[in-house]
Design an enzyme around this catalytic site. Structure first.
Site, PDB file in Angstrom:
ATOM      1  CB  SER A 184      -0.920   0.026   1.222  1.00 39.06           C
ATOM      2  OG  SER A 184      -0.146   0.001   2.406  1.00 39.06           O
ATOM      3  CG  ASP A 185       2.953   2.349   2.843  1.00 39.04           C
ATOM      4  OD1 ASP A 185       1.948   1.720   3.228  1.00 39.04           O
ATOM      5  OD2 ASP A 185       4.035   2.325   3.447  1.00 39.04           O
TER       6      ASP A 185
HETATM    7  N1  HPA Z   1       4.409   0.269   8.089  1.00 35.40           N
HETATM    8  C1  HPA Z   1       3.795  -0.592   8.908  1.00 35.40           C
HETATM    9  N2  HPA Z   1       2.672  -1.192   8.589  1.00 35.40           N
HETATM   10  C2  HPA Z   1       2.125  -0.946   7.397  1.00 35.40           C
HETATM   11  C3  HPA Z   1       2.719  -0.052   6.509  1.00 35.40           C
HETATM   12  C4  HPA Z   1       3.918   0.583   6.876  1.00 35.40           C
HETATM   13  O1  HPA Z   1       4.486   1.391   6.109  1.00 35.40           O
HETATM   14  N3  HPA Z   1       1.926   0.012   5.402  1.00 35.40           N
HETATM   15  C5  HPA Z   1       0.891  -0.842   5.617  1.00 35.40           C
HETATM   16  N4  HPA Z   1       1.004  -1.409   6.817  1.00 35.40           N
END
Ligand code: HPA
Length: 236
Positions: A203-204
């Protein structure tokens, strides 16, 4: 009745898909299951049971992080006799080349949580998923044309950590992505002799700072949802 789920015995299937966001649990259950019944709303942590291609399966929200996830997974196993737990979730990629939307199979979970040391001698020993679920997922993903990437993930207790340089250590271990739950899911499943596996979508990207929006994270790719239920309901 268990303390946090609080549902009557028998209303939860022995195969459960878990996800951190309870609204995501509702979205998944309503998109994928027939004859859906909501069996818990306590603290807004929604849980549903329905049928996927004729097989009974449940979807349970667990909240963010290890303490919240641990108590739902504990109750699923100890109070409802759950045998198969598959987490579907999101993660932050820890490799610059990983793009938003990349699906990942967590083949091991390292963690910085103190709970890890209740089950393992040190932080260099990861918790591991069920081998049979791993094999089943590989087979179904290949036949469905889903390009899963496999590798270890890091389950952290600190989303907002004070040390910006902390990633190098984990990158050197070959960690693909960071999330906040799989370490304890794999540990609890292993000590209780049940099956668990985590499937994630990026997601990122922690290194490039690209990200998807909060509403995009609530939605799940249909291919991933089909894969998760196909694996959960496969006889193994
Ligand atoms: N860090 C921790 N948990 C997560 C992240 C992150 O960047 N993205 C989605 N879950």
């Amino acid at each position: 009745m268990s303390l946090h789920i609080g549902a009557a015995p028998g209303v939860i299937a022995d195969k459960v898909v878990i996800t951190g966001d309870p609204l995501r649990a509702r979205y998944i259950a309503e998109s994928m299951l027939s004859d859906v019944v909501c069996y818990t709303e306590i603290r807004g942590m929604l849980g549903f049971t329905g049928y996927y291609q004729g097989q009974r399966v449940s979807v349970q929200g667990t909240g963010i992080g290890i303490p919240s996830t641990a108590l739902y997974v504990h109750e699923l196993i100890h109070d409802y006799g759950v045998q198969t737990i598959i987490r579907i979730g999101t993660c932050g990629a820890l490799h610059p080349g990983l793009l938003i939307g990349q699906p990942i199979i967590a083949t091991a979970a390292y963690s910085d949580s103190a709970t890890h040391l209740l089950y393992y001698p040190d932080f260099d020993t990861p918790s591991l998923p069920s081998d049979s679920l791993l094999q089943t997922t590989r087979t179904i993903a290949v036949s469905s044309g889903i390009p899963m990437l496999e590798g270890p993930v890091f389950s952290t207790d600190m989303f907002y950590h004070p040390d910006p340089l902390r990633w190098a250590h984990w990158q050197n271990k070959g960690i693909l992505a960071v999330e906040m739950e799989s370490g304890i899911i794999y540990a609890l499943a292993a000590v209780n002799n049940v099956r668990a596996l985590t499937l994630l979508t990026v997601s990122d990207n922690i290194l490039t700072h690209s990200s998807s929006s909060a509403s995009e994270r609530q939605l799940v790719d249909e291919g991933m949802m089909k894969l998760v239920f196909a694996v959960a309901t496969q006889e193994i």
